[in-house]
Scaffold this active site. Structure first.
Site, PDB file in Angstrom:
ATOM      1  N   TYR A 214     -13.932  -3.275   9.782  1.00  0.00           N
ATOM      2  CA  TYR A 214     -12.610  -2.656   9.740  1.00  0.00           C
ATOM      3  C   TYR A 214     -11.941  -2.715  11.113  1.00  0.00           C
ATOM      4  O   TYR A 214     -10.771  -3.086  11.229  1.00  0.00           O
ATOM      5  CB  TYR A 214     -12.730  -1.210   9.267  1.00  0.00           C
ATOM      6  CG  TYR A 214     -11.408  -0.466   9.231  1.00  0.00           C
ATOM      7  CD1 TYR A 214     -10.479  -0.733   8.229  1.00  0.00           C
ATOM      8  CD2 TYR A 214     -11.103   0.501  10.185  1.00  0.00           C
ATOM      9  CE1 TYR A 214      -9.272  -0.066   8.186  1.00  0.00           C
ATOM     10  CE2 TYR A 214      -9.901   1.180  10.146  1.00  0.00           C
ATOM     11  CZ  TYR A 214      -8.983   0.896   9.148  1.00  0.00           C
ATOM     12  OH  TYR A 214      -7.782   1.567   9.118  1.00  0.00           O
ATOM     13  N   SER A 215     -12.683  -2.352  12.164  1.00  0.00           N
ATOM     14  CA  SER A 215     -12.122  -2.375  13.517  1.00  0.00           C
ATOM     15  C   SER A 215     -11.682  -3.782  13.894  1.00  0.00           C
ATOM     16  O   SER A 215     -10.616  -3.977  14.497  1.00  0.00           O
ATOM     17  CB  SER A 215     -13.156  -1.870  14.527  1.00  0.00           C
ATOM     18  OG  SER A 215     -13.520  -0.536  14.266  1.00  0.00           O
TER      19      SER A 215
ATOM     20  N   ILE B 123      -5.074  10.434  11.186  1.00  0.00           N
ATOM     21  CA  ILE B 123      -3.929  10.985  10.457  1.00  0.00           C
ATOM     22  C   ILE B 123      -4.453  11.794   9.273  1.00  0.00           C
ATOM     23  O   ILE B 123      -5.470  11.449   8.665  1.00  0.00           O
ATOM     24  CB  ILE B 123      -2.990   9.857   9.969  1.00  0.00           C
ATOM     25  CG1 ILE B 123      -2.584   8.953  11.150  1.00  0.00           C
ATOM     26  CG2 ILE B 123      -1.755  10.441   9.295  1.00  0.00           C
ATOM     27  CD1 ILE B 123      -1.868   9.648  12.288  1.00  0.00           C
TER      28      ILE B 123
ATOM     29  N   GLY C 286       0.815  -1.216   0.000  1.00  0.00           N
ATOM     30  CA  GLY C 286       0.000   0.000   0.000  1.00  0.00           C
ATOM     31  C   GLY C 286       0.841   1.255   0.000  1.00  0.00           C
ATOM     32  O   GLY C 286       0.577   2.209   0.733  1.00  0.00           O
TER      33      GLY C 286
ATOM     34  N   ASN D  75      -6.443 -15.239  -4.605  1.00  0.00           N
ATOM     35  CA  ASN D  75      -5.494 -15.889  -5.510  1.00  0.00           C
ATOM     36  C   ASN D  75      -4.372 -14.938  -5.917  1.00  0.00           C
ATOM     37  O   ASN D  75      -3.229 -15.358  -6.116  1.00  0.00           O
ATOM     38  CB  ASN D  75      -6.206 -16.431  -6.747  1.00  0.00           C
ATOM     39  CG  ASN D  75      -7.015 -17.679  -6.445  1.00  0.00           C
ATOM     40  OD1 ASN D  75      -6.680 -18.432  -5.528  1.00  0.00           O
ATOM     41  ND2 ASN D  75      -8.079 -17.906  -7.198  1.00  0.00           N
TER      42      ASN D  75
ATOM     43  N   SER E  92      -4.660   0.199  13.989  1.00  0.00           N
ATOM     44  CA  SER E  92      -5.437   1.439  14.032  1.00  0.00           C
ATOM     45  C   SER E  92      -5.952   1.611  15.451  1.00  0.00           C
ATOM     46  O   SER E  92      -6.184   0.624  16.164  1.00  0.00           O
ATOM     47  CB  SER E  92      -6.609   1.386  13.058  1.00  0.00           C
ATOM     48  OG  SER E  92      -7.516   2.459  13.302  1.00  0.00           O
TER      49      SER E  92
ATOM     50  N   LYS F  66      -8.392  -4.689  12.263  1.00  0.00           N
ATOM     51  CA  LYS F  66      -7.233  -4.021  12.855  1.00  0.00           C
ATOM     52  C   LYS F  66      -6.893  -4.582  14.230  1.00  0.00           C
ATOM     53  O   LYS F  66      -5.723  -4.633  14.622  1.00  0.00           O
ATOM     54  CB  LYS F  66      -7.471  -2.510  12.919  1.00  0.00           C
ATOM     55  CG  LYS F  66      -7.463  -1.854  11.537  1.00  0.00           C
ATOM     56  CD  LYS F  66      -6.175  -2.169  10.803  1.00  0.00           C
ATOM     57  CE  LYS F  66      -6.093  -1.576   9.419  1.00  0.00           C
ATOM     58  NZ  LYS F  66      -4.823  -1.891   8.722  1.00  0.00           N
TER      59      LYS F  66
ATOM     60  N   ASN G 272       1.085  -2.582   5.316  1.00  0.00           N
ATOM     61  CA  ASN G 272       0.360  -1.318   5.428  1.00  0.00           C
ATOM     62  C   ASN G 272      -0.941  -1.275   4.624  1.00  0.00           C
ATOM     63  O   ASN G 272      -1.868  -0.555   4.988  1.00  0.00           O
ATOM     64  CB  ASN G 272       1.276  -0.172   4.982  1.00  0.00           C
ATOM     65  CG  ASN G 272       0.524   1.128   4.835  1.00  0.00           C
ATOM     66  OD1 ASN G 272       0.167   1.780   5.812  1.00  0.00           O
ATOM     67  ND2 ASN G 272       0.267   1.533   3.596  1.00  0.00           N
TER      68      ASN G 272
END
Length: 244
Positions: free
Chosen positions: A149-150, A186, A10, A61, A136, A153, A84
């Protein structure tokens, strides 16, 4: 003397791009993005000679093929991984599609897991290595509309701890470490898209009273990779301005 080689996933924008700049003078980088054209301008700006290895991590894949290519590209100087790459697809959980859930799990969890698996085999051969997993603040606190997402992380923190313990049991003489670096809010494209009201709400939660700069995260990653950080292992470093 040949420079040590570090993979940064990333790397085309935001925190990943800042990490690439921070590491480019000291290390030879393998830069990842989903598409090679995303890295063209970055390669022109960086110090030194670096390589590109691209894949769309939303397809499992493609992650497997990426890991196979990494084995061939890494060599004896392979020293570090910065996992990342990540994606946040914000939505109430009850309306989150299975496709979006799979995409976040593939990019945020399965890709760093398989990359770490590949890296560990290479590190054991080289007798050293560092895995940096990007977490995060919401991996600890949770966040509305970011359930998946949480969760992904939070997984980075426990993966890091488990890798550190596992390596120690395999061979205590190996100089292999795993560390999580967990940014708070950020100043990236993600925070720029927030409304002024939402920004004010989050700023009230941050004792340092500002959104962090990507370079502030990148400098922590650079230190965590270095020999000076050799006693930092299996832990999570929060870079979040003291968010509460």
């Amino acid at each position: 003397m040949e420079k040590k080689k570090v993979l940064v996933t990333g790397a085309s924008r935001g925190i990943g791009k800042a990490i690439a700049f921070a590491l480019s003078e000291q290390y030879s980088l393998i830069l990842h993005a989903s598409k090679p054209e995303s890295l063209e301008s970055l390669l022109k700006e960086l110090d030194g000679e670096h390589e590109v290895l691209c894949a769309d991590f939303s397809e499992i894949n493609a992650v497997k093929e990426f890991c196979s290519a990494l084995k061939k590209m890494a060599g004896k100087s392979f020293y570090g991984v910065v996992n990342n790459a990540g994606v946040a697809l914000d939505k109430p959980l009850m309306y989150q599609s299975l496709n979006d859930i799979d995409k976040m799990l593939n990019i945020n969890v399965k890709a760093p897991l398989l990359i770490s698996k590949t890296a560990l085999k290479l590190f054991i051969g080289n007798k050293e290595g560092v895995i940096i997993n990007m977490g995060s603040c919401v991996g600890e606190t949770g966040n509305a509309f970011q359930v998946v997402y949480s969760m992904t992380k939070a997984a980075m923190v426990t993966m890091t701890k488990s890798i550190a313990k596992e390596v120690s049991l395999i061979d205590k003489s190996l100089n292999i470490r795993a560390v999580t670096v967990s940014p708070g809010f950020i100043d990236t494209d993600m925070t720029k898209s927030l409304s002024d009201d939402v920004k004010e709400k989050y700023l009230e939660m941050i004792p340092s009273s500002y959104f962090g700069d990507p370079n502030e995260v990148a400098n922590v990653v650079k230190f965590a990779l270095s020999a000076e950080a050799k006693y930092i292992n299996g832990t999570n470093i929060a870079v979040n301005g003291g968010i509460v």
